[in-house]
Design a protein around this motif. Structure first.
Motif, mmCIF file in Angstrom:
data_model
loop_
_atom_site.group_PDB
_atom_site.id
_atom_site.type_symbol
_atom_site.label_atom_id
_atom_site.label_comp_id
_atom_site.label_asym_id
_atom_site.label_seq_id
_atom_site.Cartn_x
_atom_site.Cartn_y
_atom_site.Cartn_z
ATOM 1 N N SER A 1 1.886 -15.334 -0.354
ATOM 2 C CA SER A 1 2.577 -14.270 -1.078
ATOM 3 C C SER A 1 2.575 -12.952 -0.312
ATOM 4 C CB SER A 1 1.921 -14.069 -2.437
ATOM 5 O OG SER A 1 1.902 -15.292 -3.120
ATOM 6 N N GLY A 2 1.464 -12.663 0.393
ATOM 7 C CA GLY A 2 1.445 -11.430 1.185
ATOM 8 C C GLY A 2 2.560 -11.453 2.205
ATOM 9 N N SER A 3 2.718 -12.592 2.867
ATOM 10 C CA SER A 3 3.776 -12.708 3.872
ATOM 11 C C SER A 3 5.148 -12.622 3.210
ATOM 12 C CB SER A 3 3.644 -14.031 4.617
ATOM 13 O OG SER A 3 3.779 -15.103 3.723
ATOM 14 N N ALA A 4 5.277 -13.232 2.017
ATOM 15 C CA ALA A 4 6.571 -13.179 1.325
ATOM 16 C C ALA A 4 6.913 -11.745 0.958
ATOM 17 C CB ALA A 4 6.527 -14.056 0.079
ATOM 18 N N PHE A 5 5.920 -10.985 0.506
ATOM 19 C CA PHE A 5 6.176 -9.576 0.157
ATOM 20 C C PHE A 5 6.710 -8.826 1.369
ATOM 21 C CE2 PHE A 5 2.706 -9.351 -3.383
ATOM 22 C CZ PHE A 5 3.459 -10.229 -4.139
ATOM 23 N N THR A 6 6.034 -9.000 2.518
ATOM 24 C CA THR A 6 6.464 -8.288 3.718
ATOM 25 C C THR A 6 7.874 -8.696 4.116
ATOM 26 O OG1 THR A 6 4.184 -8.329 4.450
ATOM 27 C CG2 THR A 6 5.813 -7.683 6.071
ATOM 28 N N ALA A 7 8.125 -10.016 4.079
ATOM 29 C CA ALA A 7 9.442 -10.491 4.517
ATOM 30 C C ALA A 7 10.538 -10.030 3.570
ATOM 31 C CB ALA A 7 9.429 -12.016 4.624
ATOM 32 N N GLN A 8 10.263 -10.085 2.246
ATOM 33 C CA GLN A 8 11.289 -9.657 1.289
ATOM 34 C C GLN A 8 11.606 -8.178 1.457
ATOM 35 O OE1 GLN A 8 9.134 -10.619 -2.232
ATOM 36 N NE2 GLN A 8 9.736 -12.782 -2.240
ATOM 37 N N ILE A 9 10.559 -7.359 1.431
ATOM 38 C CA ILE A 9 10.795 -5.911 1.521
ATOM 39 C C ILE A 9 11.329 -5.552 2.903
ATOM 40 C CG2 ILE A 9 9.693 -3.651 1.386
ATOM 41 C CD1 ILE A 9 7.810 -4.768 -0.681
ATOM 42 N N GLY A 10 10.819 -6.237 3.930
ATOM 43 C CA GLY A 10 11.280 -5.959 5.295
ATOM 44 C C GLY A 10 12.752 -6.260 5.464
ATOM 45 N N LEU B 1 -1.057 -4.739 -1.442
ATOM 46 C CA LEU B 1 -0.902 -3.436 -0.798
ATOM 47 C C LEU B 1 -0.475 -3.599 0.657
ATOM 48 C CD1 LEU B 1 -1.568 -0.460 -1.654
ATOM 49 C CD2 LEU B 1 -3.677 -0.726 -0.382
ATOM 50 N N VAL B 2 -1.207 -4.445 1.383
ATOM 51 C CA VAL B 2 -0.888 -4.636 2.801
ATOM 52 C C VAL B 2 0.498 -5.263 2.945
ATOM 53 C CG1 VAL B 2 -1.524 -5.892 4.893
ATOM 54 C CG2 VAL B 2 -3.280 -4.748 3.551
ATOM 55 N N GLY B 3 0.800 -6.261 2.102
ATOM 56 C CA GLY B 3 2.103 -6.931 2.185
ATOM 57 C C GLY B 3 3.253 -5.954 1.994
ATOM 58 N N CYS B 4 3.160 -5.132 0.949
ATOM 59 C CA CYS B 4 4.246 -4.180 0.673
ATOM 60 C C CYS B 4 4.279 -3.074 1.721
ATOM 61 C CB CYS B 4 4.072 -3.565 -0.704
ATOM 62 S SG CYS B 4 4.183 -4.763 -2.031
ATOM 63 N N PHE B 5 3.106 -2.612 2.122
ATOM 64 C CA PHE B 5 3.013 -1.530 3.109
ATOM 65 C C PHE B 5 3.687 -1.945 4.413
ATOM 66 C CE2 PHE B 5 0.353 0.154 6.659
ATOM 67 C CZ PHE B 5 0.716 1.487 6.547
ATOM 68 N N GLU B 6 3.366 -3.139 4.908
ATOM 69 C CA GLU B 6 3.968 -3.586 6.169
ATOM 70 C C GLU B 6 5.467 -3.824 5.994
ATOM 71 O OE1 GLU B 6 2.606 -3.387 8.913
ATOM 72 O OE2 GLU B 6 0.456 -3.397 8.532
ATOM 73 N N GLY B 7 5.854 -4.318 4.816
ATOM 74 C CA GLY B 7 7.280 -4.537 4.572
ATOM 75 C C GLY B 7 8.067 -3.247 4.674
ATOM 76 N N LEU B 8 7.513 -2.187 4.123
ATOM 77 C CA LEU B 8 8.228 -0.904 4.152
ATOM 78 C C LEU B 8 8.202 -0.275 5.541
ATOM 79 C CD1 LEU B 8 7.142 0.561 0.720
ATOM 80 C CD2 LEU B 8 9.450 -0.037 1.419
ATOM 81 N N ARG B 9 7.324 -0.771 6.419
ATOM 82 C CA ARG B 9 7.288 -0.220 7.788
ATOM 83 C C ARG B 9 8.302 -0.886 8.698
ATOM 84 N NH1 ARG B 9 2.539 2.380 9.489
ATOM 85 N NH2 ARG B 9 2.624 1.404 11.528
ATOM 86 N N VAL B 10 8.950 -1.933 8.228
ATOM 87 C CA VAL B 10 9.957 -2.605 9.059
ATOM 88 C C VAL B 10 11.054 -1.611 9.403
ATOM 89 C CG1 VAL B 10 11.815 -4.301 8.993
ATOM 90 C CG2 VAL B 10 9.548 -4.930 8.205
ATOM 91 N N SER B 11 11.457 -1.647 10.661
ATOM 92 C CA SER B 11 12.554 -0.764 11.038
ATOM 93 C C SER B 11 13.499 -1.510 11.953
ATOM 94 C CB SER B 11 12.014 0.468 11.753
ATOM 95 O OG SER B 11 11.373 0.057 12.926
ATOM 96 N N GLU C 1 -3.840 -8.881 8.731
ATOM 97 C CA GLU C 1 -4.561 -7.727 8.177
ATOM 98 C C GLU C 1 -5.121 -8.024 6.798
ATOM 99 O OE1 GLU C 1 -2.124 -4.256 8.089
ATOM 100 O OE2 GLU C 1 -2.282 -3.997 10.256
ATOM 101 N N ALA C 2 -4.310 -8.679 5.986
ATOM 102 C CA ALA C 2 -4.765 -8.964 4.618
ATOM 103 C C ALA C 2 -5.994 -9.853 4.648
ATOM 104 C CB ALA C 2 -3.633 -9.615 3.817
ATOM 105 N N ILE C 3 -5.964 -10.904 5.472
ATOM 106 C CA ILE C 3 -7.109 -11.821 5.524
ATOM 107 C C ILE C 3 -8.337 -11.093 6.076
ATOM 108 C CG2 ILE C 3 -7.996 -13.918 6.621
ATOM 109 C CD1 ILE C 3 -5.208 -15.099 6.370
ATOM 110 N N PHE C 4 -8.113 -10.298 7.109
ATOM 111 C CA PHE C 4 -9.203 -9.525 7.711
ATOM 112 C C PHE C 4 -9.839 -8.612 6.668
ATOM 113 C CE2 PHE C 4 -10.364 -5.515 9.850
ATOM 114 C CZ PHE C 4 -11.388 -5.972 10.648
#
Lengths: 379, 254
Positions: free
Chosen positions: A230-239, A332-342, A358-361
């Motif tokens: 899900s963390g990865s999905a959040f990043t990919a969706q928002i990204g 938090l990490v998933g959404c944060f990284e997603g919004l950093r996509v440029s 990062e999330a696992i770490f």
């Protein structure tokens, strides 16, 4: 050198009275460019004071062939040789002129890195980590503010989004979380029974199993699976939304991406992860129990009553108390990284990877901090 | 009909449908070698679908496609690869490989289809980048660092990498400023004249249609009507009349 007359391109150099005549003929196209480049090199002819390019026998010319001729012309002119051209087909001559007049043809040097660059990259990476940690903390602050606003105006929450994410991150994760925890329960019981049998302490297998599943294994494994799922999905969706400028579009119509995209995901995961952890506890204990029945030669009822003696409810609550914290970290990490996509799709992939790592770490770091805290609190 | 050997691309009875929606129904089209043909049509008439069908990205429900004398549906892999090396495609948004720099993007088809020395490949890539109207330093940049118009030019540079015989352009001048669009028209005209290129261009740029297209294909009623500008001006079909006699058409000097 190809013989004049064949269909492949050819070049012929004849010298007379200090004037070099370069005859180009045949097909000067990209298919023959590699051999034509060698032919030109081999022809030499730098001694002449003047040169004539004879294009009358050219049959075909493309930009690659034209570049080879133009490059030769540039080189001769740079060496102080006057170059004249005897054009043949006006269309071919026009192409040659166009290519020859293209200025600033500077090949990009291949990307390679010196030692200095690598040290600089190391420094930049360290700086990046520091800055990103700062930004993540700031992002957490924004999230807290958004949640605070929500407490004041709870009807603003997007329940549809929360439930959709709850289904995706919670319900749909049940099979994989269940299976993994069942198998880990089996493995723990098997290994524990095997080792403890050497001291004749086989019955303690159940204590070890209960404590390790409830306190650590179930919640940690579930968090790791959810971070990957899900963390990865959040990043990919928002990204992806970021790449399509959807996030900018949200802002222009007065919607805060924090409210629309981040808060529903965080809330959904904060609800889903404890539920998944409970399910994981049960599956881990079930898997371990099945193994104990086989290895210790006891019935399942006996296993349950031994388990009941071995553990206290505190062990369960220790594990469960970590779940919401891990959920916040992952979301938090998933959404944060997603919004950093440029910019590009490539950056979606890069940041998705980073978000999972990062999330696992962070989950494991925080788990270690929890262990220290609980040992001081004597729980 | 023109002689077989003069035809670069020939479509016969093409049918394309998506679910219930029929986009093309028995579409026939001949594209002659060395011509610039513009494809126009309203939204949803299947301009891009037609291009994707020709270049093999979309399999038609029925019909045959012949490119440079080769039936594409019956071609062997080797024949297909040879044909694919002889066309260059510019997609609507450039479709540059985002993990490669512009120069590497231009070199990608060369690496695949030729055995040029690295140095010459670098020079040729730089030449194409300049020919497409990009500044020399654009080669080292990544696509995400380019503006929309620059991405388009980089896409053109990549489409020209192998000096193709056929060039497919999907809305090449959309998103370019008028000066850049005019330069682009000149570039296509020059290349077409000197290389004998066949250019298939989906465009809504009436200036481009007037300036460089030999013939214009209008997608209408699931077929295509091909003709010169003068012929289309005589056409009584309401959409075609509106298209070529509208206010914008007058502004373009039609």
């Amino acid at each position: 050198m190809s013989a004049p007359g064949s269909n492949a391109g050819w070049v012929k150099l004849s010298l007379d009275a200090g004037r070099a005549t370069w005859s180009f003929g045949g097909a000067w196209t990209i298919d023959h460019a590699a051999s034509l480049a060698r032919d030109i090199e081999a022809a030499g002819g730098a001694s002449a004071r003047a040169a004539l390019f004879d294009l009358t026998q050219l049959q075909q010319l493309d930009t690659s062939g034209a570049w080879l001729i133009a490059r030769l012309g540039h080189a001769l002119e740079a060496a102080g040789v006057a170059v004249e051209t005897r054009p043949g087909d006006p269309a071919l001559a026009a192409l040659l002129t166009r290519v020859a007049e293209t200025r600033d043809v500077l090949p990009t040097p291949p990307r390679h890195r010196s030692l200095g660059d690598k040290i600089a990259e190391l420094g930049a990476a360290v700086e990046h980590v520091v800055l990103e940690s700062r930004d993540l903390v700031a992002f957490l602050g924004h999230l807290v503010l958004a949640l605070g606003r929500l407490v004041l105006r709870p009807w603003k929450l997007r329940w549809n989004a929360v439930f959709a994410h709850l289904e995706q991150t919670g319900l749909n994760a049940l099979p994989i979380v269940g299976l993994i925890n069942l198998l880990v329960g089996v493995v723990l019981a098997f290994q524990g029974a095997d080792q403890l049998a050497r001291f004749g302490a086989q019955t303690f297998t159940i204590n070890m199993l209960g404590i390790s599943v409830l306190r650590e294994m179930a919640v940690l494994l579930t968090a790791i699976v959810v971070a990957g799922r899900s963390g990865s999905a959040f990043t990919a969706q928002i990204g992806t939304m970021q790449v399509n400028e959807e996030v900018d579009a949200l802002r222009t119509i007065g919607l805060d991406p924090m409210d629309v995209l981040v808060v529903p995901r965080v809330l959904a995961l904060v609800i889903a992860l404890p539920l998944l952890t409970f399910f994981a506890d049960m599956m881990g204990l079930l898997g371990g129990g099945l193994m104990c029945v086989v290895l210790l030669d006891i019935s399942f009822q006996q296993y349950l009553s031994l388990l009941n003696q071995a553990i206290t409810i505190n062990h369960f609550w220790v594990g469960m108390s970590k779940a919401p914290v891990f959920a916040i970290l992952i979301a938090l990490v998933g959404c944060f990284e997603g919004l950093r996509v440029s910019g590009s799709a490539e950056s979606v992939g890069r940041l998705t990877t980073r978000s999972v790592v990062e999330a696992i770490f962070l989950v494991i770091i925080v788990d270690a901090l929890f262990s220290i805290m609980f040992s001081y609190l004597d729980i | 009909m023109a002689d077989e050997s003069d035809i670069a691309i020939s479509l016969r009875g093409i049918v394309n449908r998506f679910g219930q929606q029929v986009v093309h129904d028995g579409l026939d089209l001949d594209i002659r070698k060395g011509e610039v043909i513009g494809i126009v049509g309203g939204s949803g008439t299947g301009k891009s679908v037609l291009m994707r069908t020709v270049i093999g990205l979309n399999r038609p429900a029925a019909g045959s496609i012949t490119v440079l004398g080769t039936r594409m549906d019956k071609a062997s892999d080797a024949e297909r690869a040879r044909i694919e090396a002889s066309w260059g495609v510019l997609f609507q948004n450039g479709a540059l490989f985002s993990s490669l720099t512009v120069a590497e993007n231009v070199q990608a088809p060369m690496r695949e289809h030729t055995d040029l020395p690295a140095e010459l490949m670098g020079e040729l890539a730089a030449l194409k980048i300049r020919l497409a109207g990009l500044p020399a330093d654009a080669g080292a940049k990544f696509p995400s660092q380019l503006s929309g118009g620059m991405k388009k030019r980089a896409g053109i540079a990549r489409a020209l990498a192998l000096d193709p015989e056929i060039l497919f352009l999907d809305e090449p001048t959309a998103g370019l400023d008028p000066i850049g669009a005019a330069e682009f028209d000149d570039l296509i005209r020059d290349l077409q004249r000197s290389l004998g290129l066949t250019v298939v261009m989906i465009t809504h740029d009436l200036d481009s249609l007037v300036a460089i297209c030999d013939r214009i294909g209008v997608l209408i009623d699931r077929r295509i009507r091909v003709g010169t500008l003068a012929e289309h001006l005589q056409d009584e079909h309401p959409w075609i009349r509106q298209y070529f006699h509208g206010k914008r058409a007058r502004a373009a000097g039609i």
